[in-house]
Write an enzyme that holds these catalytic residues in place. Structure first.
Site, PDB file in Angstrom:
ATOM      1  N   CYS A 104     -21.386  32.176  52.502  1.00 33.82           N
ATOM      2  CA  CYS A 104     -20.087  31.784  52.029  1.00 33.82           C
ATOM      3  C   CYS A 104     -19.531  33.110  51.083  1.00 33.82           C
ATOM      4  O   CYS A 104     -20.150  33.453  50.142  1.00 33.82           O
ATOM      5  CB  CYS A 104     -20.037  30.662  51.100  1.00 33.82           C
ATOM      6  SG  CYS A 104     -18.442  29.920  50.933  1.00 33.82           S
ATOM      7  N   HIS A 146     -18.145  24.668  58.734  1.00 29.83           N
ATOM      8  CA  HIS A 146     -18.350  25.119  57.411  1.00 29.83           C
ATOM      9  C   HIS A 146     -16.678  25.276  56.751  1.00 29.83           C
ATOM     10  O   HIS A 146     -16.301  24.805  55.704  1.00 29.83           O
ATOM     11  CB  HIS A 146     -19.022  26.708  57.318  1.00 29.83           C
ATOM     12  CG  HIS A 146     -18.788  27.595  55.964  1.00 29.83           C
ATOM     13  ND1 HIS A 146     -20.230  27.640  55.349  1.00 29.83           N
ATOM     14  CD2 HIS A 146     -17.942  28.019  55.303  1.00 29.83           C
ATOM     15  CE1 HIS A 146     -19.892  28.337  54.251  1.00 29.83           C
ATOM     16  NE2 HIS A 146     -18.653  28.668  54.310  1.00 29.83           N
ATOM     17  N   GLU A 147     -15.800  25.849  57.623  1.00 33.32           N
ATOM     18  CA  GLU A 147     -14.415  25.858  56.852  1.00 33.32           C
ATOM     19  C   GLU A 147     -13.943  24.467  56.806  1.00 33.32           C
ATOM     20  O   GLU A 147     -12.926  24.426  56.157  1.00 33.32           O
ATOM     21  CB  GLU A 147     -13.697  26.938  57.763  1.00 33.32           C
ATOM     22  CG  GLU A 147     -14.207  28.284  58.293  1.00 33.32           C
ATOM     23  CD  GLU A 147     -14.342  29.046  56.863  1.00 33.32           C
ATOM     24  OE1 GLU A 147     -13.721  28.673  55.812  1.00 33.32           O
ATOM     25  OE2 GLU A 147     -15.511  29.733  56.735  1.00 33.32           O
ATOM     26  N   HIS A 150     -14.716  23.284  53.691  1.00 36.20           N
ATOM     27  CA  HIS A 150     -13.829  23.627  52.553  1.00 36.20           C
ATOM     28  C   HIS A 150     -12.767  22.953  52.280  1.00 36.20           C
ATOM     29  O   HIS A 150     -12.275  22.805  51.305  1.00 36.20           O
ATOM     30  CB  HIS A 150     -13.518  25.308  52.940  1.00 36.20           C
ATOM     31  CG  HIS A 150     -14.639  26.167  52.269  1.00 36.20           C
ATOM     32  ND1 HIS A 150     -14.985  26.202  50.999  1.00 36.20           N
ATOM     33  CD2 HIS A 150     -15.336  27.052  52.992  1.00 36.20           C
ATOM     34  CE1 HIS A 150     -15.900  27.136  50.964  1.00 36.20           C
ATOM     35  NE2 HIS A 150     -16.063  27.694  51.949  1.00 36.20           N
TER      36      HIS A 150
END
Length: 181
Positions: A104, A146-147, A150
């Site tokens: 990351c 993953h995004e 976030h």
């Protein structure tokens, strides 16, 4: 890409938000203004992602708590996926759960084996408000998950448990960029 400019060429590189900043653990707000500021934000996200040599970047990683992310990421067959999603919402995460190395830009230089599904679909809109659906497999599915995480206030370290989590947190504590809180 020949007929349009490359994403990020008109953007400015912004400082990355690092682990420990509360914005990374706060769910982001929906985008409601689709004006020029949003287009500038997407350009800045691309410029910052490319400068940091990443494959994806969420708005809160540059301190902007809005539901926007960009990507320029290959899948497992080396097919390039390039784009952005505003107000993304994961609609499918399924298939085989694969533990693979995940890093990351908000934890620079570190990675840990993280479990993710090998298939993901995200729906949202573009900077102009047009609906978009993004399908990902393999590494690109990992990127989409993953995004999206976030924007919900989750970093990949939050998905780790036990020995894997303790090891990563020891690496964070020793990292040159880490500021004890």
């Amino acid at each position: 890409m020949r007929h349009g400019s490359l994403p990020g060429v008109h953007g400015r590189v912004r400082p990355l938000t690092l682990l420990g900043d509360p914005v990374l653990h706060t769910p982001c707000g929906e985008v409601t203004d689709f004006g020029p500021e949003l287009a500038d934000l997407v350009e800045d996200l691309f410029a910052t992602m490319y400068a940091a040599q990443g494959v994806g970047l969420a708005a809160n990683q540059i301190g902007v708590p809005l539901r926007v992310f960009v990507f320029d990421c290959p899948d497992d067959e080396e097919v390039r996926h390039l784009g952005h999603v505003v107000n993304p919402r994961p609609v499918v995460t399924d298939g085989v759960v694969v533990r693979g190395p995940e890093g990351c830009l908000s934890l620079p230089g570190l990675e840990a084996g993280t479990e993710r599904y090998d298939h993901a679909v995200v729906e949202g809109v573009t900077v102009t408000g047009e609906p978009v659906t993004v399908h990902g497999t393999g590494f690109f599915a990992r990127c989409l998950q993953h995004e999206s995480d976030h924007l919900d206030g989750t970093v990949y370290a939050d998905r780790l448990a036990g020995r894997r989590h303790r090891k990563l947190m020891r690496q964070v504590a020793r990292a040159s960029w880490h500021r004890p809180g």
